[in-house]
Design a protein around this motif. Structure first.
Motif, PDB file in Angstrom:
ATOM      1  N   TYR A 145       2.138   1.793  -3.569  1.00  0.00           N
ATOM      2  CA  TYR A 145      -0.327   1.752  -4.409  1.00  0.00           C
ATOM      3  C   TYR A 145       0.400   3.040  -4.119  1.00  0.00           C
ATOM      4  O   TYR A 145       0.266   4.158  -5.397  1.00  0.00           O
ATOM      5  N   ASP A 146       0.027   3.947  -3.384  1.00  0.00           N
ATOM      6  CA  ASP A 146       0.704   5.478  -3.308  1.00  0.00           C
ATOM      7  C   ASP A 146       0.957   6.222  -3.618  1.00  0.00           C
ATOM      8  O   ASP A 146       0.379   7.073  -3.899  1.00  0.00           O
ATOM      9  N   GLN A 147       2.229   5.866  -3.588  1.00  0.00           N
ATOM     10  CA  GLN A 147       3.102   5.962  -4.579  1.00  0.00           C
ATOM     11  C   GLN A 147       2.565   6.258  -6.448  1.00  0.00           C
ATOM     12  O   GLN A 147       4.019   7.129  -6.307  1.00  0.00           O
ATOM     13  N   LYS A 198       0.462  -1.192   0.054  1.00  0.00           N
ATOM     14  CA  LYS A 198      -0.207  -0.020  -0.251  1.00  0.00           C
ATOM     15  C   LYS A 198       0.570   1.333   0.007  1.00  0.00           C
ATOM     16  O   LYS A 198       0.880   2.612  -0.475  1.00  0.00           O
TER      17      LYS A 198
END
Length: 463
Positions: free
Chosen positions: A266-268, A263
């Protein structure tokens, strides 16, 4: 000081003044007994103004012993044999690479503001700074047979260097980013072997000399708690590792599905087709602490092979050099592997780029605007081993009778080629080219100009 650099508004000029002093004393003792047993001892002391008075002087002794075994009575019947044994110890000091006032805190001009001259702290100084010292032990054996037509030379050495002079990184909150100090110690040890031969095959004479060397280097201590020290963009000083060790991110493959991406990544914006970097602490965040000390620009062994073939006045010299086990970092690879970028990229990274699950576990997807896949990593660490034909020379010397008629002492005509052949798996231009010859940064290829291939024709005349 009356120097240009103190002016407030002068641009594109600089100036300075400085000096330092050295005071040295040297003594030597040599002794020989029946040309069998040889002794040489020296004692040197040096004082340098680059260090504070309490640490200014260094003492550097050395002693060597030699034994000409061939001169012993029990060797009288061994005709054409020459044997020598050598052993030595020496201490040397180093103060090069540091400033003339290295131990003193300093202010520097040029920090100007509002058209007024400005001064600021430019160096913390270090009054405990002292000589970098190296203790080296050598042992060697020279052997000659058949009146030196066959020779062997074996040398082994151990070198311990202490009080290494180095600009140690410090927190930027101090106002500076480094501080010169005696940071630690390292060890070098190795073996050198040389074999030489001189043979005749009818009218053809062959002289050959082959050597192979190995050196093992490792950092043995660092200031404080032996914590690793990052140097440059991809190197590290770490106890137990060589001084040429790389500090890189490790590629563990390619994410094949979005669901595999942690996560935080993924957020990056990391998605399927991006590089799966090794996460050392398992927190899902890729940062400098996840880098791994790996590889080295130091070879496992290296050497050369020189051959000369002579027939009457004609001679052919063939000289090879080689290196094995060294690794070269493709410094410009960060740009050339950046597919989707607006500049030239390596064709392989485009043709084999990830295009869907299972397509590749090596080459990331083509994407523009993301730098996630471009990190200093083992992707760009390559085998730099090579064999090189360093020089090939064909020459002819006029015979003595012809020289006497021409009233000359010598006439030699030759054709030489340099760097004619290179055998290597390295994908760059030249594995032996490095952007920096400093041992800490050696082995980085930033598209430096490769060694040229040259051809030379010449005539040597002696009267």
């Amino acid at each position: 000081l009356d120097v240009v650099g103190l002016a407030a508004e002068v641009a594109d000029y600089s100036g300075g003044a400085g000096s330092y002093r050295m005071e040295s004393y040297f003594g030597r003792l040599s002794a020989s007994y029946k040309n069998r047993y040889l002794l040489t001892a020296t004692l040197r002391t040096d004082g340098s103004s680059k260090f504070a008075k309490a640490y200014r002087w260094g003492w550097f002794p050395s002693v060597s012993l030699g034994w000409n075994i061939s001169n012993e009575p029990f060797m009288e019947s061994a005709e054409g044999v020459d044997l020598k044994f050598r052993i030595s110890y020496g201490k040397t000091g180093n103060q090069e690479g540091i400033g003339n006032y290295a131990y003193q805190p300093k202010l520097s001009a040029g920090y100007n503001y509002g058209n007024e001259s400005g001064f600021a702290v430019s160096d913390f100084g270090n009054e405990q700074l002292t000589w970098e010292k190296a203790d080296q032990f050598d042992i060697g054996f020279d052997m000659g047979f058949f009146d030196d037509r066959l020779t062997f030379i074996i040398d082994a050495y151990l070198k311990n260097t202490t009080d290494l002079l180095y600009s140690m990184p410090v927190h930027g909150t101090t106002g500076r980013t480094s501080m010169l100090t005696n940071i630690g110690s390292m060890q070098n040890k190795g073996i050198e072997f040389t074999v030489g031969g001189s043979l005749d095959f009818g009218p053809v004479h062959w002289d050959s000399n082959f050597n192979i060397s190995t050196n093992r280097n490792q950092v043995t201590s660092l200031l404080g708690d032996n914590e690793p020290v990052s140097i440059g963009s991809n190197r590290i000083l770490q106890v137990g590792k060589s001084i040429g060790t790389f500090w890189l991110f490790q590629q563990d493959g390619i994410y094949q599905y979005d669901a595999e991406v942690p996560k935080p990544q993924y957020d990056q914006g990391v998605r399927a087709g991006d590089v799966k970097w090794h996460d050392s602490d398992g927190d899902g965040v890729i940062e400098d602490s996840d880098r791994i000390a790996m590889g080295s620009s130091d070879p496992k062994f290296f050497g050369g092979w020189n051959n000369t073939f002579s027939w009457k006045g004609l001679s052919l010299n063939v000289f090879f050099t080689y290196m094995y086990g060294n690794q070269t970092y493709l410094g410009q690879g960060l740009n050339f592997t950046r597919t989707g970028y607006t500049r030239s990229t390596i064709l392989e990274y485009n043709e084999k780029a990830w295009s869907g699950p299972g397509s590749t576990n090596t080459y990331p997807r083509i994407i523009n605007g993301s730098s996630w896949n471009q990190k200093n990593s083992d992707m760009l660490l390559q085998d730099g081993s090579f064999i090189r034909l360093r020089a090939l020379t064909l020459a002819y010397n006029l015979p003595r009778k012809a020289l006497d008629k021409m009233k000359m002492k010598g006439f030699r005509i030759y054709l030489q080629g340099d760097n004619l052949f290179l055998l290597t798996k390295y994908p760059g231009w030249d594995p032996e080219v490095s952007a920096n010859l400093d041992p800490r940064f050696f082995g980085v290829d930033n598209l430096s100009v490769p060694q040229p291939r040259t051809y030379t024709f010449g005539v040597n005349l002696t009267f």
